[in-house]
Write an enzyme that holds these catalytic residues in place. Sequence first.
Site, PDB file in Angstrom:
ATOM      1  N   VAL A  93       0.815  -1.234   0.000  1.00 36.53           N
ATOM      2  CA  VAL A  93       0.000   0.000   0.000  1.00 36.53           C
ATOM      3  C   VAL A  93       0.841   1.274   0.000  1.00 36.53           C
ATOM      4  O   VAL A  93       0.317   2.356  -0.233  1.00 36.53           O
ATOM      5  CB  VAL A  93      -1.002   0.045   1.183  1.00 36.53           C
ATOM      6  CG1 VAL A  93      -2.045  -1.049   1.061  1.00 36.53           C
ATOM      7  CG2 VAL A  93      -0.290   0.012   2.533  1.00 36.53           C
TER       8      VAL A  93
ATOM      9  N   ASN B 159      -7.381  -1.381   5.196  1.00 39.58           N
ATOM     10  CA  ASN B 159      -7.153  -2.030   6.493  1.00 39.58           C
ATOM     11  C   ASN B 159      -5.677  -2.266   6.803  1.00 39.58           C
ATOM     12  O   ASN B 159      -5.303  -2.357   7.978  1.00 39.58           O
ATOM     13  CB  ASN B 159      -7.906  -3.378   6.482  1.00 39.58           C
ATOM     14  CG  ASN B 159      -7.390  -4.343   7.514  1.00 39.58           C
ATOM     15  OD1 ASN B 159      -7.724  -4.235   8.691  1.00 39.58           O
ATOM     16  ND2 ASN B 159      -6.557  -5.300   7.088  1.00 39.58           N
TER      17      ASN B 159
ATOM     18  N   SER C  70      -8.039   3.294  14.727  1.00 38.94           N
ATOM     19  CA  SER C  70      -7.785   2.585  15.989  1.00 38.94           C
ATOM     20  C   SER C  70      -8.283   3.430  17.148  1.00 38.94           C
ATOM     21  O   SER C  70      -8.296   4.669  17.068  1.00 38.94           O
ATOM     22  CB  SER C  70      -6.281   2.356  16.174  1.00 38.94           C
ATOM     23  OG  SER C  70      -6.002   1.858  17.465  1.00 38.94           O
TER      24      SER C  70
ATOM     25  N   TYR D 173       2.199   5.415  16.006  1.00 36.48           N
ATOM     26  CA  TYR D 173       0.991   4.646  15.655  1.00 36.48           C
ATOM     27  C   TYR D 173      -0.270   5.475  15.926  1.00 36.48           C
ATOM     28  O   TYR D 173      -1.140   5.606  15.056  1.00 36.48           O
ATOM     29  CB  TYR D 173       0.976   3.353  16.475  1.00 36.48           C
ATOM     30  CG  TYR D 173      -0.194   2.450  16.166  1.00 36.48           C
ATOM     31  CD1 TYR D 173      -0.207   1.667  15.017  1.00 36.48           C
ATOM     32  CD2 TYR D 173      -1.293   2.374  17.024  1.00 36.48           C
ATOM     33  CE1 TYR D 173      -1.278   0.833  14.727  1.00 36.48           C
ATOM     34  CE2 TYR D 173      -2.367   1.548  16.745  1.00 36.48           C
ATOM     35  CZ  TYR D 173      -2.353   0.773  15.600  1.00 36.48           C
ATOM     36  OH  TYR D 173      -3.417  -0.039  15.310  1.00 36.48           O
ATOM     37  N   ALA D 174      -0.344   6.064  17.123  1.00 32.28           N
ATOM     38  CA  ALA D 174      -1.534   6.845  17.490  1.00 32.28           C
ATOM     39  C   ALA D 174      -1.700   8.050  16.563  1.00 32.28           C
ATOM     40  O   ALA D 174      -2.825   8.393  16.152  1.00 32.28           O
ATOM     41  CB  ALA D 174      -1.434   7.295  18.945  1.00 32.28           C
TER      42      ALA D 174
END
Length: 255
Positions: A65, A90, A143, A156-157
């Site tokens: 991706v 996803n 998330s 990540y956040a």
Amino acid sequence: MRFEDRTVFVTGGGSGIGRATAQRCAREGATVVVSDIDADGGEATVRAIEDEGGPGDAVFEALDVTDATAVAETVDDAAARHGLDVMVNNAGIAQRSSAIEEFPLAERDRIFAINAKGVWNGCRAAIPHLKEQESGAIVNVASLAGVIGQPWSAAYAFTKGGVATFTRTIAGELGRFDVRANAVCPGFTDTPMVRGELESRDDPEAARETLERQYALKRIGEPEEIAAAICFLASDDASFITGHELVVDGGYSSG
Ligand code: NAI
């Protein structure tokens, strides 16, 4: 069958939530384009769908991706062969636990490339097709970390909060074409991503128990439970829902 005569394209469909989503859509009649950077995982998902014997079916496309050109070509090709009604962005990776100032920039960039730019690339590729046919739905997998934050996982956040904001934004652009865009924000879910993280701890069983105690339902999620939410938002059952972030976290964030 909510996805009869519909084509669903899933990125990261070779494992966990992506695989469960592909299987659920096929069970509800879809032709599923399972894409993943991991060919073994993606082909295993296709075989699992074939083993169920319909009503839907599946094909595998190898796809990274982060490669915007490859994403556009693969989505164009899939749309020409099968049509395109639903795009599920996803594919994503976790980050190892680290204080922000100690986290290597190269690892930060890899997380941004997959989790943020990868979603952008998937939407950019799908949107012209959905706009042209004036129907369709995008579901981006964000998330809970992007909603409430996740200490020691800043990269990540950050990317997951970005996915949610991006999704709201494109929903505003796409509504006039009868195209919807929503995000699902899962809490911890029992997939290889989370199992790998727990197994890296000194006492994986104790780490899992500590984690599960923080959930109102006293357990983490199953991939099929996240897939159910993704399929709801992708289906006509959610025909008046767009620009929404659906938190699916077993009550973690409800205190
Ligand atoms: P997983 O690790 O089981 O599956 C992720 C899939 O993405 C793998 O098949 C992997 O090969 C693929 N992938 C990784 N990099 C890729 C790339 N560059 N191009 C194409 N495919 C690539 O993970 P899981 O748990 O199923 O996660 C799916 C999504 O759900 C991710 O976006 C993740 O951040 C998100 N999520 C997961 C949670 C969890 O607790 N498992 C919680 C919240 C969000």
